[in-house]
Design a protein around this motif. Structure first.
Motif, PDB file in Angstrom:
ATOM      1  N   SER A  77      16.346  57.010   6.648  1.00 23.75           N
ATOM      2  CA  SER A  77      14.954  56.891   7.082  1.00 23.75           C
ATOM      3  C   SER A  77      14.595  57.962   8.101  1.00 23.75           C
ATOM      4  N   LEU A  78      15.563  58.362   8.921  1.00 29.80           N
ATOM      5  CA  LEU A  78      15.301  59.360   9.956  1.00 29.80           C
ATOM      6  C   LEU A  78      15.056  60.744   9.358  1.00 29.80           C
ATOM      7  N   GLN A  79      15.501  60.943   8.119  1.00 27.40           N
ATOM      8  CA  GLN A  79      15.295  62.218   7.454  1.00 27.40           C
ATOM      9  C   GLN A  79      14.025  62.227   6.617  1.00 27.40           C
ATOM     10  N   GLU A  80      13.735  61.103   5.955  1.00 34.29           N
ATOM     11  CA  GLU A  80      12.639  61.081   4.989  1.00 34.29           C
ATOM     12  C   GLU A  80      11.471  60.192   5.391  1.00 34.29           C
ATOM     13  N   GLY A  81      11.667  59.304   6.385  1.00 33.10           N
ATOM     14  CA  GLY A  81      10.591  58.431   6.845  1.00 33.10           C
ATOM     15  C   GLY A  81      10.492  57.100   6.121  1.00 33.10           C
ATOM     16  N   TRP A  82      11.190  56.933   5.003  1.00 33.60           N
ATOM     17  CA  TRP A  82      11.098  55.704   4.226  1.00 33.60           C
ATOM     18  C   TRP A  82      12.012  54.626   4.795  1.00 33.60           C
ATOM     19  N   ALA A  83      11.511  53.388   4.816  1.00 37.09           N
ATOM     20  CA  ALA A  83      12.265  52.243   5.319  1.00 37.09           C
ATOM     21  C   ALA A  83      12.094  51.070   4.362  1.00 37.09           C
ATOM     22  N   GLN A  84      13.012  50.138   4.447  1.00 35.56           N
ATOM     23  CA  GLN A  84      12.929  48.933   3.624  1.00 35.56           C
ATOM     24  C   GLN A  84      11.987  47.929   4.277  1.00 35.56           C
ATOM     25  N   LEU A  85      11.191  47.263   3.475  1.00 38.63           N
ATOM     26  CA  LEU A  85      10.193  46.318   3.976  1.00 38.63           C
ATOM     27  C   LEU A  85      10.282  44.990   3.248  1.00 38.63           C
ATOM     28  N   GLU A  86      10.286  43.914   4.018  1.00 36.21           N
ATOM     29  CA  GLU A  86      10.056  42.569   3.503  1.00 36.21           C
ATOM     30  C   GLU A  86       8.838  42.023   4.230  1.00 36.21           C
ATOM     31  N   GLN A  87       7.845  41.562   3.485  1.00 34.24           N
ATOM     32  CA  GLN A  87       6.594  41.110   4.092  1.00 34.24           C
ATOM     33  C   GLN A  87       6.188  39.768   3.496  1.00 34.24           C
ATOM     34  N   CYS A  88       5.802  38.831   4.374  1.00 37.10           N
ATOM     35  CA  CYS A  88       5.327  37.515   3.934  1.00 37.10           C
ATOM     36  C   CYS A  88       4.016  37.176   4.641  1.00 37.10           C
ATOM     37  N   HIS A  89       3.182  36.431   3.948  1.00 34.99           N
ATOM     38  CA  HIS A  89       1.944  35.900   4.504  1.00 34.99           C
ATOM     39  C   HIS A  89       1.930  34.397   4.275  1.00 34.99           C
ATOM     40  N   ASP A  90       1.836  33.627   5.351  1.00 37.18           N
ATOM     41  CA  ASP A  90       1.730  32.171   5.263  1.00 37.18           C
ATOM     42  C   ASP A  90       0.343  31.724   5.700  1.00 37.18           C
ATOM     43  N   ASN A  91      -0.100  30.608   5.130  1.00 37.44           N
ATOM     44  CA  ASN A  91      -1.398  30.017   5.479  1.00 37.44           C
ATOM     45  C   ASN A  91      -2.546  31.000   5.264  1.00 37.44           C
ATOM     46  N   LEU A  92      -2.535  31.661   4.118  1.00 30.66           N
ATOM     47  CA  LEU A  92      -3.645  32.536   3.770  1.00 30.66           C
ATOM     48  C   LEU A  92      -4.935  31.720   3.688  1.00 30.66           C
ATOM     49  N   ASP A  93      -6.031  32.341   4.079  1.00 32.48           N
ATOM     50  CA  ASP A  93      -7.321  31.663   3.931  1.00 32.48           C
ATOM     51  C   ASP A  93      -7.629  31.465   2.459  1.00 32.48           C
TER      52      ASP A  93
END
Length: 228
Positions: A77-93
């Motif tokens: 990531s320090l060379q290319e800028g890309w990172a792994q992501l896990e994203q969650c949304h709870d209680n969406l409207d």
């Protein structure tokens, strides 16, 4: 009346914005222009700009939208800028239709990992489309995100936001949590913005840093790293 909304993720944020008029398109364009610039200052003019108010406690009897991010920074990531992501949304409207959008070129390899109380969820270009979002809804995804900015002075920074939960001209409380894992033998945390205060807590230990925010309005955050 049926409402349609979007969650704007540029590149990591989840900002619930309920739209009934073209004004939201202008607001979104201003935010995208800010992310494309080199400045950390917000745009000078944003339609219906929300004042940031941190909250000591959540409103009684309300299930808040909780936006959660887990980011893993590696040596690559320090060379290319890309990172792994896990994203969650709870209680969406609740809404007839909603989308979580990401900047073109800043996200890849997206896949849905979990959904609950949502009629249908699918990937479309650089967005996650949701239909028939019900009560107590949850959706999670995994992806690769080009979120790490490499600065001229050799430091690295993660800029996130604006996070918001908005309906027409009003901003409503929400919770945002961020957890970042990084190589402790290569980086150290130099600064976290905003500063620790009521409604904004920071957790740090070797190889990880995170925050938890409870607020109404528009929240922008930055986490700066120095190379060892």
């Amino acid at each position: 009346m049926r409402f349609y909304g979007f969650l704007l993720c540029l590149p990591l944020v989840g900002s619930p914005v309920w739209a009934e008029s073209p004004a939201v398109d202008a607001e979104r364009a201003a935010l995208e222009k800010w992310f494309e610039s080199d400045t950390s200052e917000p745009p000078p003019v944003v339609i219906n700009e929300g004042k940031l108010d941190f909250l000591a406690t959540a409103p009684a009897g309300e299930a808040l939208h909780h936006h959660q991010n887990k980011v893993k920074i590696t040596a690559e990531s320090l060379q290319e800028g890309w990172a792994q992501l896990e994203q969650c949304h709870d209680n969406l409207d609740q809404a007839a239709a909603m989308q979580i959008t990401f900047r073109d070129g800043y996200i890849r390899d997206m896949k849905i990992t979990e959904q609950r109380n949502i009629g249908k969820a699918w990937m479309e270009g650089f967005s996650l489309q949701l239909s028939k979002v019900g009560a107590n809804a949850r959706v999670c995804l995994q992806a690769r995100t080009r979120a790490l900015r490499i600065q001229d002075d050799g430091t690295y920074v993660l800029l996130n936001g604006p996070y918001m939960r908005k309906f027409l001209d009003g901003y409503y409380p929400m919770q945002v949590s961020m957890q970042i894992e990084y190589p402790a033998d290569l980086l150290k945390v130099a600064a976290v913005t905003p500063a620790v205060q009521t409604g904004f807590s920071v957790q740090q230990q070797r190889g990880s840093v995170g925050f938890d925010a409870l607020f109404a309005g528009e929240l922008r955050t930055s986490i700066q790293f120095e190379a060892l």
